[in-house]
Design a protein around this motif. Structure first.
Motif, mmCIF file in Angstrom:
data_model
loop_
_atom_site.group_PDB
_atom_site.id
_atom_site.type_symbol
_atom_site.label_atom_id
_atom_site.label_comp_id
_atom_site.label_asym_id
_atom_site.label_seq_id
_atom_site.Cartn_x
_atom_site.Cartn_y
_atom_site.Cartn_z
ATOM 1 N N LYS A 128 55.754 21.553 0.515
ATOM 2 C CA LYS A 128 56.392 21.379 1.830
ATOM 3 C C LYS A 128 55.375 21.063 2.910
ATOM 4 C CE LYS A 128 60.383 22.336 0.226
ATOM 5 N NZ LYS A 128 61.297 21.256 0.030
ATOM 6 N N LYS A 129 55.873 20.420 3.964
ATOM 7 C CA LYS A 129 55.071 20.162 5.158
ATOM 8 C C LYS A 129 55.420 21.236 6.193
ATOM 9 C CE LYS A 129 54.884 15.196 4.508
ATOM 10 N NZ LYS A 129 55.216 13.884 5.034
ATOM 11 N N SER A 131 56.091 20.913 9.294
ATOM 12 C CA SER A 131 57.211 20.512 10.156
ATOM 13 C C SER A 131 58.564 20.773 9.480
ATOM 14 C CB SER A 131 57.088 19.033 10.532
ATOM 15 O OG SER A 131 57.086 18.230 9.370
ATOM 16 N N GLU A 132 58.607 20.701 8.149
ATOM 17 C CA GLU A 132 59.857 20.972 7.431
ATOM 18 C C GLU A 132 60.221 22.454 7.479
ATOM 19 O OE1 GLU A 132 59.654 17.678 3.828
ATOM 20 O OE2 GLU A 132 58.665 19.612 3.546
ATOM 21 N N GLY A 138 65.171 24.000 7.458
ATOM 22 C CA GLY A 138 64.093 23.835 6.491
ATOM 23 C C GLY A 138 63.894 25.087 5.651
ATOM 24 N N LYS A 141 66.788 25.311 3.177
ATOM 25 C CA LYS A 141 66.600 24.369 2.079
ATOM 26 C C LYS A 141 65.555 24.905 1.099
ATOM 27 C CE LYS A 141 65.528 19.548 1.066
ATOM 28 N NZ LYS A 141 65.051 18.282 1.586
#
Length: 176
Positions: A128-129, A131-132, A138, A141
């Motif tokens: 993951k990043k 920002s996500e 996020g 998810k």
């Protein structure tokens, strides 16, 4: 003139004043029995409504075709620090996770295969990043991805785990 008060005497000697007609003993007995029966019926009805038990949870759940709710079983995972995918610099995620499972058997399987569990979590988290993961969507998810990953069987011929939820008890993203 002195008036003397005289009491009225019966016209016929030996005749007593007329007595009130006697009530029938049958009528008295019937009214007593009816009163007792009425009290018994009222008492039985009152006892029925006062002592009537509310249906217990197990009976209600069985009637509805569902199982009664069980106490959830939780498995704590030791805290992690992982590198996140690069965007505009290095980002690290420090996270503590608690898993909710359906039963003690699943909890024991997760503890037995903890190295595999930690590896699957590491792969899911490090993909993951930052920002996500900063948004609520996020994180939701990510929760779904972790559940899907951990519900895969640990060995080829074993049954899948039943992880029902993932709770983040600590979630810190740091940029270096």
């Amino acid at each position: 003139m002195a008036t003397s008060s005289k009491t009225a005497k019966p016209a016929v000697k030996g005749a007593e004043p007329a007595e009130a007609p006697k009530k029938s003993k049958k009528l008295l007995i019937i009214s007593i029995i009816a009163g007792v029966l009425l009290l018994m019926i009222a008492g039985a009805a009152g006892a029925y409504f006062l002592l009537k038990k509310a249906p217990d949870a197990n009976h209600t759940a069985a009637a509805a075709g569902t199982e009664p709710s069980k106490v959830p079983v939780f498995v704590n995972i030791e805290p992690y620090v992982v590198n996140l995918q690069q965007e505009d610099g290095d980002h690290f995620l420090q996270v503590s996770i608690t898993l909710q499972v359906n039963d003690d058997g699943t909890a024991e399987a997760i503890k037995t295969f903890m190295p595999l569990v930690r590896s699957r979590l590491l792969i899911a988290l490090s993909s993951k990043k930052a920002s996500e993961l900063l948004t609520v969507d996020g994180k939701k998810k990510l929760t779904e991805e972790i559940i899907t990953s951990l519900n895969q069987p640990f060995t080829p011929n074993s049954k899948p785990q039943q992880v029902s939820d993932v709770f983040f008890t600590s979630f810190v993203i740091q940029q270096q």
